[in-house]
Design a protein around this motif. Sequence first.
Motif, PDB file in Angstrom:
ATOM      1  N   LEU A  59      44.625  -2.540  25.803  1.00  0.00           N
ATOM      2  CA  LEU A  59      45.375  -1.364  26.244  1.00  0.00           C
ATOM      3  C   LEU A  59      44.467  -0.234  26.713  1.00  0.00           C
ATOM      4  N   ASN A  60      43.429   0.069  25.919  1.00  0.00           N
ATOM      5  CA  ASN A  60      42.551   1.195  26.234  1.00  0.00           C
ATOM      6  C   ASN A  60      41.117   0.768  26.499  1.00  0.00           C
ATOM      7  N   ALA A  61      40.884  -0.540  26.630  1.00  0.00           N
ATOM      8  CA  ALA A  61      39.516  -1.039  26.849  1.00  0.00           C
ATOM      9  C   ALA A  61      39.046  -0.704  28.261  1.00  0.00           C
ATOM     10  N   ARG A  62      37.752  -0.497  28.390  1.00  0.00           N
ATOM     11  CA  ARG A  62      37.142  -0.170  29.680  1.00  0.00           C
ATOM     12  C   ARG A  62      36.259  -1.348  30.116  1.00  0.00           C
ATOM     13  N   PHE A  63      36.533  -1.855  31.326  1.00  0.00           N
ATOM     14  CA  PHE A  63      35.829  -3.027  31.831  1.00  0.00           C
ATOM     15  C   PHE A  63      34.960  -2.648  33.038  1.00  0.00           C
ATOM     16  N   SER A  64      33.777  -3.226  33.088  1.00  0.00           N
ATOM     17  CA  SER A  64      32.881  -3.054  34.233  1.00  0.00           C
ATOM     18  C   SER A  64      32.147  -4.361  34.463  1.00  0.00           C
ATOM     19  N   CYS A  65      31.641  -4.550  35.670  1.00  0.00           N
ATOM     20  CA  CYS A  65      30.874  -5.759  35.977  1.00  0.00           C
ATOM     21  C   CYS A  65      29.523  -5.378  36.574  1.00  0.00           C
ATOM     22  N   ASN A  66      28.529  -6.164  36.231  1.00  0.00           N
ATOM     23  CA  ASN A  66      27.184  -5.994  36.772  1.00  0.00           C
ATOM     24  C   ASN A  66      26.887  -7.190  37.673  1.00  0.00           C
ATOM     25  N   VAL A  67      26.479  -6.910  38.910  1.00  0.00           N
ATOM     26  CA  VAL A  67      26.102  -7.988  39.823  1.00  0.00           C
ATOM     27  C   VAL A  67      24.606  -7.883  40.096  1.00  0.00           C
ATOM     28  N   SER A  68      23.977  -9.032  40.272  1.00  0.00           N
ATOM     29  CA  SER A  68      22.525  -9.030  40.475  1.00  0.00           C
ATOM     30  C   SER A  68      22.099 -10.230  41.298  1.00  0.00           C
ATOM     31  N   SER A  89      -0.688 -21.258  48.862  1.00  0.00           N
ATOM     32  CA  SER A  89       0.296 -20.626  49.740  1.00  0.00           C
ATOM     33  C   SER A  89       1.416 -20.039  48.890  1.00  0.00           C
ATOM     34  N   VAL A  90       2.245 -19.220  49.534  1.00  0.00           N
ATOM     35  CA  VAL A  90       3.356 -18.560  48.840  1.00  0.00           C
ATOM     36  C   VAL A  90       4.622 -18.720  49.661  1.00  0.00           C
ATOM     37  N   ARG A  91       5.676 -19.163  48.997  1.00  0.00           N
ATOM     38  CA  ARG A  91       6.991 -19.247  49.627  1.00  0.00           C
ATOM     39  C   ARG A  91       7.748 -17.963  49.304  1.00  0.00           C
ATOM     40  N   LEU A  92       7.983 -17.125  50.313  1.00  0.00           N
ATOM     41  CA  LEU A  92       8.636 -15.825  50.149  1.00  0.00           C
ATOM     42  C   LEU A  92      10.087 -15.901  50.613  1.00  0.00           C
ATOM     43  N   CYS A  93      10.980 -15.361  49.807  1.00  0.00           N
ATOM     44  CA  CYS A  93      12.385 -15.253  50.187  1.00  0.00           C
ATOM     45  C   CYS A  93      12.769 -13.780  50.215  1.00  0.00           C
ATOM     46  N   VAL A  94      13.286 -13.328  51.346  1.00  0.00           N
ATOM     47  CA  VAL A  94      13.695 -11.935  51.524  1.00  0.00           C
ATOM     48  C   VAL A  94      15.219 -11.867  51.402  1.00  0.00           C
ATOM     49  N   LEU A  95      15.691 -11.032  50.483  1.00  0.00           N
ATOM     50  CA  LEU A  95      17.123 -10.906  50.221  1.00  0.00           C
ATOM     51  C   LEU A  95      17.567  -9.458  50.359  1.00  0.00           C
ATOM     52  N   ASP A  96      18.824  -9.284  50.729  1.00  0.00           N
ATOM     53  CA  ASP A  96      19.405  -7.941  50.724  1.00  0.00           C
ATOM     54  C   ASP A  96      19.657  -7.501  49.290  1.00  0.00           C
ATOM     55  N   PRO A  97      19.422  -6.235  48.968  1.00  0.00           N
ATOM     56  CA  PRO A  97      19.821  -5.740  47.644  1.00  0.00           C
ATOM     57  C   PRO A  97      21.333  -5.834  47.502  1.00  0.00           C
ATOM     58  N   VAL A  98      21.812  -6.028  46.289  1.00  0.00           N
ATOM     59  CA  VAL A  98      23.256  -6.114  46.066  1.00  0.00           C
ATOM     60  C   VAL A  98      23.885  -4.745  46.272  1.00  0.00           C
ATOM     61  N   GLN A  99      25.151  -4.761  46.656  1.00  0.00           N
ATOM     62  CA  GLN A  99      25.923  -3.534  46.793  1.00  0.00           C
ATOM     63  C   GLN A  99      26.581  -3.193  45.456  1.00  0.00           C
ATOM     64  N   ASP A 155      26.449 -15.963  45.811  1.00  0.00           N
ATOM     65  CA  ASP A 155      25.156 -16.216  45.151  1.00  0.00           C
ATOM     66  C   ASP A 155      24.688 -15.059  44.273  1.00  0.00           C
ATOM     67  N   GLU A 156      25.570 -14.118  43.967  1.00  0.00           N
ATOM     68  CA  GLU A 156      25.199 -13.030  43.065  1.00  0.00           C
ATOM     69  C   GLU A 156      25.685 -13.351  41.653  1.00  0.00           C
ATOM     70  N   LYS A 157      24.845 -13.103  40.684  1.00  0.00           N
ATOM     71  CA  LYS A 157      25.211 -13.349  39.298  1.00  0.00           C
ATOM     72  C   LYS A 157      26.102 -12.213  38.796  1.00  0.00           C
ATOM     73  N   ILE A 158      27.060 -12.564  37.952  1.00  0.00           N
ATOM     74  CA  ILE A 158      28.033 -11.594  37.448  1.00  0.00           C
ATOM     75  C   ILE A 158      27.955 -11.535  35.930  1.00  0.00           C
ATOM     76  N   GLU A 159      27.974 -10.317  35.420  1.00  0.00           N
ATOM     77  CA  GLU A 159      28.030 -10.101  33.984  1.00  0.00           C
ATOM     78  C   GLU A 159      29.115  -9.070  33.703  1.00  0.00           C
ATOM     79  N   TRP A 160      30.024  -9.398  32.784  1.00  0.00           N
ATOM     80  CA  TRP A 160      31.131  -8.512  32.446  1.00  0.00           C
ATOM     81  C   TRP A 160      30.842  -7.731  31.171  1.00  0.00           C
TER      82      TRP A 160
END
Length: 273
Positions: A171-180, A112-122, A144-149
């Motif tokens: 001062l001039n650094a550029r920051f972004s985050c990845n969620v998954s 058997s297979v246990r399936l989990c259906v999730l919404d894609p992240v925004q 429950d979304e993983k974050i990477e800076w």
Amino acid sequence: MAFSSIIIAVLLLCLLASGSIGPQADCDVYAATGSNFTVRLQHVLKDSDSLRWFQDENQIFYRRSKQVIRGKNYDVDSTGSLKLTQLTKDKSGRYTPQVHRADGTSAGDLPSVRLCVLDPVQKPKVTVTCDKTKVTFTCDAGQDEKIEWFMDGETVAEKEKTLTRPAEDVLNARFSCNVSNPVSSEISQPVQQDCIKPCKYSSQCQWVVEKTDHCAKSKWVYEVVCVCVCVCYHLSIVHFYSIHLQINTFLLLLFYSEADHSGIWIAVGMFHI
């Protein structure tokens, strides 16, 4: 007996708090809402076999020999695998097949297979908050979304929703985050801190020159030396710019400070009769 029950309940609560168990803890496979997924039947069917598919305890498909009794013929493919289309979250669950031969005997316990259906992240957005000499970047990730800076394209150690740095250091650094999550990932647009703004010396001094030039056109004309002083407290840099104007016995004092204290502009008129 009662004490043992309390101990078990406490252990379960601890597991829940640590994330060791939960709605996604025992998923075999993940799929995104709106996508399609096929649950493979790991058995070679014969035309005389009967096939059932269950979602948890509910029978959702039944075909005896070649006659479909429950569900639709297109719910399974030619191998008997279950086709799930346009997935919604209520399609999450354990899918179990049952196969019986023509003589009524079972083909055994099939995987058997246990399936989990999730919404894609925004797509996330990073906001900036100033606190004296520190700057905090906040990623609007969902639960429950993983974050990477990322700082200037390079990953940093922090994995939480917020990231704090001394403003002077970025001062001039550029920051972004990845969620998954297990079915998708999105990265934000990069942002920069705006708590401290480096001085733009030429534009600030030009502002003072324009103001003092206006005074030079008045009737109070004699001789004056005007000085523009640009100060960035976080860089400890002072630049000077001077001009000569004609003005009468008149003291000109111009002072301007930005609301966020990122710079100070001063023009001082020094005169003699």
